[in-house]
Design a protein around this motif. Sequence first.
Motif, PDB file in Angstrom:
ATOM      1  N   ILE A 407     -80.752 -48.319  32.101  1.00 40.90           N
ATOM      2  CA  ILE A 407     -81.712 -47.259  32.441  1.00 40.90           C
ATOM      3  C   ILE A 407     -80.984 -45.972  32.849  1.00 40.90           C
ATOM      4  O   ILE A 407     -81.388 -44.870  32.491  1.00 40.90           O
ATOM      5  CB  ILE A 407     -82.658 -47.734  33.566  1.00 40.90           C
ATOM      6  N   GLU A 408     -79.871 -46.128  33.569  1.00 38.70           N
ATOM      7  CA  GLU A 408     -79.138 -44.954  34.041  1.00 38.70           C
ATOM      8  C   GLU A 408     -78.440 -44.217  32.896  1.00 38.70           C
ATOM      9  O   GLU A 408     -78.218 -42.995  32.977  1.00 38.70           O
ATOM     10  CB  GLU A 408     -78.097 -45.369  35.082  1.00 38.70           C
ATOM     11  N   THR A 419     -76.899 -36.678  41.750  1.00 36.34           N
ATOM     12  CA  THR A 419     -75.836 -37.567  42.205  1.00 36.34           C
ATOM     13  C   THR A 419     -76.104 -38.990  41.730  1.00 36.34           C
ATOM     14  O   THR A 419     -77.190 -39.308  41.234  1.00 36.34           O
ATOM     15  CB  THR A 419     -75.742 -37.575  43.743  1.00 36.34           C
ATOM     16  N   GLY A 420     -75.089 -39.860  41.895  1.00 39.28           N
ATOM     17  CA  GLY A 420     -75.268 -41.263  41.548  1.00 39.28           C
ATOM     18  C   GLY A 420     -76.370 -41.909  42.368  1.00 39.28           C
ATOM     19  O   GLY A 420     -77.124 -42.738  41.863  1.00 39.28           O
ATOM     20  N   LYS A 421     -76.485 -41.513  43.634  1.00 37.26           N
ATOM     21  CA  LYS A 421     -77.533 -42.060  44.496  1.00 37.26           C
ATOM     22  C   LYS A 421     -78.915 -41.638  44.001  1.00 37.26           C
ATOM     23  O   LYS A 421     -79.856 -42.440  43.998  1.00 37.26           O
ATOM     24  CB  LYS A 421     -77.316 -41.590  45.937  1.00 37.26           C
ATOM     25  N   ASP A 422     -79.019 -40.394  43.571  1.00 37.26           N
ATOM     26  CA  ASP A 422     -80.290 -39.882  43.050  1.00 37.26           C
ATOM     27  C   ASP A 422     -80.690 -40.646  41.790  1.00 37.26           C
ATOM     28  O   ASP A 422     -81.846 -41.053  41.627  1.00 37.26           O
ATOM     29  CB  ASP A 422     -80.164 -38.394  42.751  1.00 37.26           C
ATOM     30  N   GLU A 425     -81.926 -44.125  42.610  1.00 38.54           N
ATOM     31  CA  GLU A 425     -83.307 -44.123  43.111  1.00 38.54           C
ATOM     32  C   GLU A 425     -84.300 -43.984  41.959  1.00 38.54           C
ATOM     33  O   GLU A 425     -85.348 -44.629  41.949  1.00 38.54           O
ATOM     34  CB  GLU A 425     -83.495 -42.985  44.114  1.00 38.54           C
ATOM     35  N   ARG A 426     -83.958 -43.128  40.971  1.00 40.68           N
ATOM     36  CA  ARG A 426     -84.826 -42.964  39.802  1.00 40.68           C
ATOM     37  C   ARG A 426     -84.928 -44.270  39.011  1.00 40.68           C
ATOM     38  O   ARG A 426     -86.009 -44.625  38.515  1.00 40.68           O
ATOM     39  CB  ARG A 426     -84.288 -41.851  38.897  1.00 40.68           C
ATOM     40  N   VAL A 427     -83.806 -44.980  38.882  1.00 34.24           N
ATOM     41  CA  VAL A 427     -83.795 -46.259  38.165  1.00 34.24           C
ATOM     42  C   VAL A 427     -84.705 -47.262  38.868  1.00 34.24           C
ATOM     43  O   VAL A 427     -85.534 -47.936  38.232  1.00 34.24           O
ATOM     44  CB  VAL A 427     -82.360 -46.809  38.067  1.00 34.24           C
ATOM     45  N   ARG A 428     -84.553 -47.372  40.170  1.00 31.96           N
ATOM     46  CA  ARG A 428     -85.354 -48.336  40.934  1.00 31.96           C
ATOM     47  C   ARG A 428     -86.846 -47.971  40.904  1.00 31.96           C
ATOM     48  O   ARG A 428     -87.706 -48.850  40.807  1.00 31.96           O
ATOM     49  CB  ARG A 428     -84.842 -48.430  42.377  1.00 31.96           C
TER      50      ARG A 428
END
Length: 556
Positions: A407-408, A419-422, A425-428
Amino acid sequence: MTDDLRYDTAPPERRDRAEKEGAPLIDARNVAVDIKVEDGTVNAVRDVSFQLYSGETIAIVGESGSGKSVTARTVMGLLPKRASVGKGSTINYNGEDVLKFSERQRRDMRGSRISMIFQEPMSSLNPIYTIGSQIIEAIQTHRRMSRKKAEEETIALLRQVQIPEPEARLKQYPHQLSGGQRQRVMIAMALANKPDVLIADEPTTALDVTVQAQILGLIRELQRDLGMAVILITHDLTVVRHFSDYVYVMSEGVVREHNTTEALFENPSHPYTRKLLSSEPTGEANPMPEGSRPILEGQDVRVAFTLRSGGFFKAHFSELVAVDNLSITLRKQETLGLVGESGSGKTTFGQALMRLIHADDGRVLFDERNIESLTREQLRPLRSRMQVVFQDPFSSLNPRMTVGQIIEEGLIVNDIGKTGKDRDERVRDALVSSGLPGSITHRFPHEFSGGQRQRIAIARAIALEPEFILLDEPTSALDLSVQAQIIELLRRLQTERGLSYLFISHDLKVVRALCHRVCVMQHGRIVEQGPVQAVLDNPQTDYTKRLVKAAFEVAA
């Protein structure tokens, strides 16, 4: 005793045991299967028992991930390496415990005495061998026969399962057939050696409604002729009601209830069974905003393929017109349905509109821009705005990547997320929106059921926040209760994000619940189109009438 305990598991013996003569052909007792994953162990099947008698059909039903397919694969000895069968499990076939068979005994059994039709034909058929060579191999592996005789049987089998021009198909490869045609090839291969037991894992998932009844009728006819027993694994309760004798209902790896088909449908005792029986696509598409302008237009689109037949020195070529000068207009926040039998050109037309395959003629406009003349580099910025969910999720998800990476990947390629964290969160969020837990990002596609993989594919498309999504049979692998959730999800996303959908399907019940307009395709042409309620309630052509009757009036 509380209701929860009372309704925990069903008894191991069939309710109609006293009415049966002799021993069951297959008697499975206390079957348990554990599958190791990175964060622990999944109890895929727990204490499952069932009996199958000669000449009958039992159905195993339940939602995706309930353990239906794992149970069937345990019988066949086709579990993944990470799986282990419980020590107390037994599966007696003709008095022999197949769980104690050597690998050679299992190979001899598969395809000759017990055969299986898998859910996803594209991952089951070898892409580098022709259709004919694969079926011929299945015949010659178990029977001593000349290649000429095996080829004659192969042609007869393809004709039986409604494959058009079977002689020409012998030389074709799996990718040259539609999804429904590939599934019919799998059915022909499974029936090639006239097995004692046929395990059909979602055998009609990829088939249109008119062929579904024909295929199930064919299996029943062979069942009567050969005395063959059938284990039918499905989420289609209409099929279960018309084609099975006894039903087992599973959830969370456990058999919750079982009974004769008539008794179970008339008087279900378990709350989960009642929930399944009450699940059916309902409602209608959300109203479109007034004055919606076109977002996608196809103008006189034509796609043709060249077919080759004959030998190397005497090759004959013919043209197959898959899309015959079609024109459509899709407006913003509209859902347009494309329906028709397998091979009618639905998917080819959709892929041509997406520039996934080359159109021989015509124009495609996306947001009033002609994309037919764009190079791959010029088209790249538009790709995030137009996404696709394919029919076969297993072949469209990279088996070497985790769900999170799959997905990422689209977010990284299209530079979405700061960012990777952002991005994480979008993936989840996309997974949760698609009905899956956000904690599965580290797992691989093969660890999920067919329905769960389809939801992962939907999450991948949603994560990019597109304006237009091509949905190619997105609910074909989903059980009824999840279909309703996905339909509601697509409606909500359409309203919240202004999405437009081109919805390709053979399930007219889902089309009625989701689409504003519908186009009916046959042999590469649109034979009827209009508002979905008008077309389905009052079809004008004989072809559409036949489709509607097959969808809403299934007959055994």
